[in-house]
Design a protein around this motif. Sequence first.
Motif, PDB file in Angstrom:
ATOM      1  N   THR A 141      12.573  60.723-105.417  1.00 22.46           N
ATOM      2  CA  THR A 141      13.446  60.987-104.270  1.00 22.46           C
ATOM      3  C   THR A 141      14.313  62.206-104.579  1.00 22.46           C
ATOM      4  N   THR A 142      14.669  62.940-103.545  1.00 16.16           N
ATOM      5  CA  THR A 142      15.436  64.172-103.740  1.00 16.16           C
ATOM      6  C   THR A 142      16.743  64.133-102.952  1.00 16.16           C
ATOM      7  N   TYR A 143      17.743  64.787-103.519  1.00 13.22           N
ATOM      8  CA  TYR A 143      19.013  64.937-102.804  1.00 13.22           C
ATOM      9  C   TYR A 143      19.524  66.359-102.982  1.00 13.22           C
ATOM     10  N   ALA A 144      20.223  66.845-101.973  1.00 14.19           N
ATOM     11  CA  ALA A 144      20.780  68.195-102.016  1.00 14.19           C
ATOM     12  C   ALA A 144      22.202  68.143-102.547  1.00 14.19           C
ATOM     13  N   ALA A 145      22.526  69.107-103.406  1.00 14.99           N
ATOM     14  CA  ALA A 145      23.888  69.226-103.938  1.00 14.99           C
ATOM     15  C   ALA A 145      24.099  70.654-104.411  1.00 14.99           C
ATOM     16  N   SER A 146      25.347  71.031-104.537  1.00 13.89           N
ATOM     17  CA  SER A 146      25.659  72.378-105.018  1.00 13.89           C
ATOM     18  C   SER A 146      25.274  72.543-106.477  1.00 13.89           C
ATOM     19  N   GLY A 147      25.253  71.450-107.214  1.00 17.84           N
ATOM     20  CA  GLY A 147      24.900  71.465-108.625  1.00 17.84           C
ATOM     21  C   GLY A 147      25.168  70.109-109.219  1.00 17.84           C
ATOM     22  N   PRO A 148      24.638  69.821-110.393  1.00 13.42           N
ATOM     23  CA  PRO A 148      24.814  68.496-110.980  1.00 13.42           C
ATOM     24  C   PRO A 148      26.258  68.146-111.297  1.00 13.42           C
ATOM     25  N   THR A 149      27.072  69.162-111.588  1.00 14.35           N
ATOM     26  CA  THR A 149      28.470  68.885-111.923  1.00 14.35           C
ATOM     27  C   THR A 149      29.429  69.328-110.825  1.00 14.35           C
ATOM     28  N   ALA A 150      28.902  69.557-109.621  1.00 12.94           N
ATOM     29  CA  ALA A 150      29.749  69.800-108.451  1.00 12.94           C
ATOM     30  C   ALA A 150      30.116  68.442-107.857  1.00 12.94           C
ATOM     31  N   ILE A 151      31.105  68.405-106.992  1.00 13.82           N
ATOM     32  CA  ILE A 151      31.538  67.143-106.418  1.00 13.82           C
ATOM     33  C   ILE A 151      30.410  66.439-105.673  1.00 13.82           C
ATOM     34  N   ASP A 152      29.547  67.213-104.981  1.00 13.58           N
ATOM     35  CA  ASP A 152      28.455  66.573-104.247  1.00 13.58           C
ATOM     36  C   ASP A 152      27.332  66.127-105.173  1.00 13.58           C
ATOM     37  N   GLY A 153      27.324  66.640-106.415  1.00  9.42           N
ATOM     38  CA  GLY A 153      26.417  66.110-107.423  1.00  9.42           C
ATOM     39  C   GLY A 153      26.973  64.816-107.997  1.00  9.42           C
ATOM     40  N   PHE A 154      28.257  64.819-108.311  1.00  7.62           N
ATOM     41  CA  PHE A 154      28.895  63.615-108.849  1.00  7.62           C
ATOM     42  C   PHE A 154      28.906  62.474-107.835  1.00  7.62           C
ATOM     43  N   SER A 155      28.960  62.800-106.536  1.00  2.00           N
ATOM     44  CA  SER A 155      28.989  61.737-105.529  1.00  2.00           C
ATOM     45  C   SER A 155      27.732  60.868-105.611  1.00  2.00           C
ATOM     46  N   VAL A 156      26.596  61.498-105.843  1.00  2.00           N
ATOM     47  CA  VAL A 156      25.335  60.759-105.973  1.00  2.00           C
ATOM     48  C   VAL A 156      25.219  60.140-107.367  1.00  2.00           C
ATOM     49  N   GLN A 157      25.551  60.908-108.391  1.00  2.61           N
ATOM     50  CA  GLN A 157      25.403  60.407-109.758  1.00  2.61           C
ATOM     51  C   GLN A 157      26.308  59.210-110.038  1.00  2.61           C
ATOM     52  N   ALA A 158      27.506  59.221-109.451  1.00  4.08           N
ATOM     53  CA  ALA A 158      28.406  58.075-109.623  1.00  4.08           C
ATOM     54  C   ALA A 158      27.788  56.818-109.022  1.00  4.08           C
ATOM     55  N   LEU A 159      27.151  56.972-107.862  1.00  4.01           N
ATOM     56  CA  LEU A 159      26.488  55.834-107.223  1.00  4.01           C
ATOM     57  C   LEU A 159      25.323  55.335-108.072  1.00  4.01           C
ATOM     58  N   LEU A 160      24.516  56.253-108.569  1.00  6.06           N
ATOM     59  CA  LEU A 160      23.382  55.863-109.408  1.00  6.06           C
ATOM     60  C   LEU A 160      23.861  55.142-110.662  1.00  6.06           C
ATOM     61  N   SER A 161      24.929  55.646-111.254  1.00  8.14           N
ATOM     62  CA  SER A 161      25.482  55.013-112.447  1.00  8.14           C
ATOM     63  C   SER A 161      25.999  53.614-112.142  1.00  8.14           C
ATOM     64  N   ASP A 162      26.624  53.447-110.978  1.00 12.65           N
ATOM     65  CA  ASP A 162      27.093  52.124-110.562  1.00 12.65           C
ATOM     66  C   ASP A 162      25.943  51.128-110.429  1.00 12.65           C
ATOM     67  N   LEU A 163      24.753  51.652-110.162  1.00 14.05           N
ATOM     68  CA  LEU A 163      23.564  50.806-110.000  1.00 14.05           C
ATOM     69  C   LEU A 163      22.824  50.605-111.314  1.00 14.05           C
ATOM     70  N   ASP A 164      23.429  51.087-112.411  1.00 16.39           N
ATOM     71  CA  ASP A 164      22.824  51.020-113.745  1.00 16.39           C
ATOM     72  C   ASP A 164      21.525  51.813-113.818  1.00 16.39           C
ATOM     73  N   LEU A 165      21.456  52.872-113.004  1.00 14.80           N
ATOM     74  CA  LEU A 165      20.333  53.803-113.065  1.00 14.80           C
ATOM     75  C   LEU A 165      20.801  55.048-113.821  1.00 14.80           C
TER      76      LEU A 165
END
Length: 329
Positions: free
Chosen positions: A156-180
Motif C-alpha cells: 500500500t502507498t501513501y503520499a507525504a512530504s517525506g518520512p520525517t515530515a509531519i505528514d510522514g509521522f502522521s502515518v508512521q505514528a498510526l502504524l506504530s500504534d498498530l504494532d506494525l
Amino acid sequence: MFQKLKKAAGVAAAILATTTMISTAQADAYPQKAITLVVPYGAGGASDLAGRALAETARHYTDEQPIVVVNKTGNGGMNGARFVTEQKPDGYTLLLSRVGMALYPAVYEDSPVAWDDYTFLGILESTPMILAVNANSDVQTVDDLIAKIKDSDGATTYAASGPTAIDGFSVQALLSDLDLDPLTASTLVPYKGGSALAAALLGGHVDFLAIAAGSLMPHIEAGKMRPLMVYSPKRMAALPDVPTAKELGYAQAGQVGGWSGLYAPKGLPEDVVAKWTEVLGNVATDEQWLDLAAKRGSTSVIGDDDPSAYVKSQFELYNGMAKKFGYIQ
C-alpha cells in the motif's frame, strides 16, 4: 537682561530638544514600512493559506503597513526558517512557522536552525490532519484501511512530504500504534507541498494520506475524498461524524497535529514584541481571521498557550518518536 535672554534661550532649546525626541520616537515607531512574512513551504498548502490569512487580517492592525507573503521553500521548511533567523531583528521579516520548525531539529541533529533560534510571537492555529482516501476507494473506514495495509505486505502507498515530515509521522505514528513497522508496513511516495499531495490522491497515484485539513477540506466537501479519521483533540465541526485518533485509542497518532505560529529573528526589541502582542490580540477576535480559519478546517488558538513552552513540548514529542522509529540512533 542678558541672563533673562540666556534663560529663555535655554528653555527654548530644551523644548526643541524634547520636541525633537518625541518626533524621533514617533518617526521610529514600528512599523514604518511593509513587513515581509516568509512562508517556508509551497503555495497552496496549509502553511501558505495560513500565512495569507494572517497577512490579510493583521494588516488592519499594523498602522496600514502591508504584510507581503513570500514563499521560500526547501529542506523541509528549513530554508525559509534559516533565512528569517539570519535577518536583522527589527520586525520587518517574520516567519509563518509550522510544526516542521520543531520537528526537523527534533529529527536531524545537524539541523541548520534549532527549535529555539527565534523570538516566539505566538501560536496562531491548530490545524488537524485528516486520514483520507480517494472517494472511489473501496476503503470505507479506518479498520478497512488497516486490514488493507496488513494484507498488502508493504505494497500500500501513501503520499507525504517525506518520512520525517509531519505528514510522514502522521502515518508512521498510526502504524506504530498498530504494532506494525512504521517504516516498511506501507510505502511512502514523496511529493512537495499540500496541493501536490492532494493531487496524488485525487489522481489515484497513492492509496491514502494523512495531511493538513486545509489541503483536503475543499476536496472532501466536493465529494472527491473520503475522510476516515482526524488527528485532533476533538472532532472537527466540519466533519462531526469522523472519529479522532485519540478516541479510537491510537496513543501516538492522537498526539500528532499541525499548527501555525508566528516567529521572528532572535533578539527582537521589546517594543516590537509588544506591538505584535497587540496585533495578534486583535486578530484573535477578528471575524475575517476566524472565518478563514474555519474554511480551511483550522481552529484559532491565539493566546491559548505560551508559545515557547508549546514549541518545546512539540520538539520533545517528535524527538521521542524519531528515536523510537530509528531516525536517531
